[in-house]
Design an enzyme around this catalytic site. Structure first.
Site, PDB file in Angstrom:
ATOM      1  CG  PHE A 145      -1.869   1.266   1.073  1.00 10.64           C
ATOM      2  CD1 PHE A 145      -3.023   1.224   0.305  1.00 10.64           C
ATOM      3  CD2 PHE A 145      -1.526   2.481   1.670  1.00 10.64           C
ATOM      4  CE1 PHE A 145      -3.827   2.355   0.140  1.00 10.64           C
ATOM      5  CE2 PHE A 145      -2.330   3.615   1.510  1.00 10.64           C
ATOM      6  CZ  PHE A 145      -3.472   3.543   0.747  1.00 10.64           C
ATOM      7  CG  ASP A 230       5.674   3.902   1.946  1.00  5.91           C
ATOM      8  OD1 ASP A 230       5.633   4.616   2.972  1.00  5.91           O
ATOM      9  OD2 ASP A 230       4.708   3.776   1.167  1.00  5.91           O
ATOM     10  CE  LYS A 259      -1.034   6.973   6.814  1.00 12.64           C
ATOM     11  NZ  LYS A 259      -0.722   5.912   5.885  1.00 12.64           N
TER      12      LYS A 259
HETATM   13  C1  LIG Z   1      -0.943   5.943   4.402  1.00 14.78           C
HETATM   14  C2  LIG Z   1       0.153   5.420   3.556  1.00 14.78           C
HETATM   15  C3  LIG Z   1       0.484   6.008   2.322  1.00 14.78           C
HETATM   16  C4  LIG Z   1      -0.343   7.129   1.709  1.00 14.78           C
HETATM   17  O1  LIG Z   1      -0.423   8.263   2.496  1.00 14.78           O
HETATM   18  P1  LIG Z   1      -1.565   9.363   2.194  1.00 14.78           P
HETATM   19  O2  LIG Z   1      -1.183  10.514   3.082  1.00 14.78           O
HETATM   20  O3  LIG Z   1      -2.868   8.747   2.554  1.00 14.78           O
HETATM   21  O4  LIG Z   1      -1.469   9.702   0.756  1.00 14.78           O
HETATM   22  C5  LIG Z   1       1.570   5.515   1.629  1.00 14.78           C
HETATM   23  N1  LIG Z   1       2.282   4.486   2.103  1.00 14.78           N
HETATM   24  C6  LIG Z   1       2.010   3.897   3.285  1.00 14.78           C
HETATM   25  C7  LIG Z   1       2.859   2.773   3.776  1.00 14.78           C
HETATM   26  C8  LIG Z   1       0.920   4.322   4.043  1.00 14.78           C
HETATM   27  O5  LIG Z   1       0.612   3.708   5.193  1.00 14.78           O
END
Ligand SMILES: *Cc1c(COP(=O)(O)O)cnc(C)c1O
Length: 408
Positions: A145, A230, A259
């Site tokens: 994701f 990521d 985040k």
């Molecule tokens: C939440 C998330 C994203 C995307 O972040 P957004 O601010 O919702 O665009 C990308 N990678 C990971 C691992 C995430 O948990």
């Protein structure tokens, strides 16, 4: 609970009539939050065990972060990058010092950080690795994701994410997660990057085999492929280290943050890297109107200070162990319902043998105080409370979880 005459019902209806139906939220309407607790419009209190997908690692409205933001709101909020502001450089310097990187590219949301890294990797491939034009390949993992843009969903393996949104952006190869042989086979002379989550959060907190990340990193070094971590969900102390990559002593070529790096008070994201890589971006080749805005950068600086002052990682490790031990005891009591307990630090999930939704609803409905957690896919429940939670409150949460599994 019967919501039929409640304020909750009023707001749920209002949302339903006026906003796109792209989520299926737990039916709770929050109007106030502080630390680990939130309150709904009918006055009920809940423990937040999601933390806005780990955006609220330091608790809702941490006073130091709110104060830093308030101070900045009274000065300047947004200038755009057409001009400079007196917050961005200061915050980036602190972030680089904290993380050991040379340079930060500021953006706003997680998906933007991912898109930025993909662009940088491709350009680096053409300019520094001499990949033939338009031939660059980036390797990603099954069940990833990385966000919701048209390119990112094109390399998702979740049909909910990609179906109906084709055609897919070319140039991505998908391999199984945690499989080093698959990575070896997938790399070609055109491979510019390997994009990976150190722990797959949305997939249901999937922890790869020990040594995988290190081996993958070393393979990328050997083959001149950029290793892109990521850490949007795993970063900033959630898993018991500043970055989950640190568990395997690796320093990715690019680390993506979002985040928690905005402290739960402002959207902040970006790419951490070296000058050797980042300098493929030159004026006009990338940008964001809000990226590096004064308010977000003031918050980022305060987040860096907070993380230096307090050992959130240590807390996450200790409390995570305590919580996982507690969940494993509950698993032993209900082996017909709970298949597995897994995680690292305070990023924890239980995988069920039955559908998770009735349990997340029952946790919410617990009286007098509920527990908010969200199922991921249909069979897992993630528990990721703010790292400021106490052992006492975690013990209470375990009691509620135990009770709910006893009842349903
Ligand atoms: C939440 C998330 C994203 C995307 O972040 P957004 O601010 O919702 O665009 C990308 N990678 C990971 C691992 C995430 O948990």
């Amino acid at each position: 609970m019967d919501n039929s005459n409640s304020k909750t019902k009023y707001f749920l209806d209002l949302d339903k009539k006026n906003t796109a139906h792209n989520y299926k939220p737990i039916p709770v309407v929050i109007k106030k939050a502080k630390g680990i607790w939130v309150w709904d419009v009918d006055g009920k209190k809940y423990l937040d065990c999601l933390s806005a997908y780990s955006s609220q690692n330091f608790g809702h409205r941490h006073p130091k972060l709110v104060n830093a933001l308030k101070k900045q709101l009274n000065k300047v909020i947004l200038t755009s990058r057409a001009f400079c502001n007196d917050s961005m450089g200061k915050a980036a310097k602190k972030l680089c010092e904290l993380t050991g990187y040379e340079v930060f590219l500021p953006m706003n949301t997680g998906a933007e950080a991912v898109e930025s890294a993909l662009k940088i990797a491709r350009k680096w491939g053409y300019e520094k690795k001499n990949v033939e034009e338009n031939k660059a390949e980036i390797i990603v993992c099954e069940n990833n994701f990385h966000g919701r843009t048209i390119t990112i969903v094109g390399f998702s393996t979740d049909p909910d994410c990609y179906s109906g949104f084709g055609p897919k952006t070319p140039g991505f190869k998908i391999i199984p997660y945690g499989d080093i042989e698959a990575l070896k086979k997938a790399i070609t002379k055109n491979t510019v990057g390997f994009l990976v989550e150190p722990i797959q959060g949305e997939a249901g907190v999937i922890v790869p085999p020990e040594g995988y990340l290190k081996e993958a990193y070393e393979l990328c070094k050997e083959k001149n492929v950029l290793f892109i971590a990521d850490e949007i969900q795993t970063g900033f102390c959630r898993t018991g280290k500043l970055f989950a990559s640190e568990y395997e002593d690796i320093k990715p070529d690019m680390t993506l943050v979002a985040k928690a790096v905005g402290g739960g008070v402002w959207p902040v994201s970006g790419v951490l890297s070296s000058w050797e890589i980042m300098d493929v971006l030159t004026p006009g080749t990338h940008g964001s109107t809000w990226g590096g805005n004064s308010a977000g950068m003031a918050v980022l600086e305060a987040v860096c200070d907070l993380v230096k002052e307090q050992d959130f990682s240590g807390r996450a490790r200790e409390l995570g162990q305590f919580f996982m031990d507690g969940l494993k005891k509950i698993q032993k009591k209900y082996p017909d319902k709970i298949k597995e307990v897994r995680g690292k630090g305070l990023l924890v999930a239980i995988e069920l043998k039955v559908k998770a939704r009735p349990y997340t609803e029952a946790l919410k409905n617990n009286e007098p105080v509920g527990v908010l957690a969200k199922e991921t896919h249909s069979y897992s429940i993630r528990f990721a409370p703010p790292l400021t939670i106490s052992e006492k409150d975690l013990t209470w949460a375990l009691e509620v979880i135990d009770k709910v599994f006893g009842e349903i």
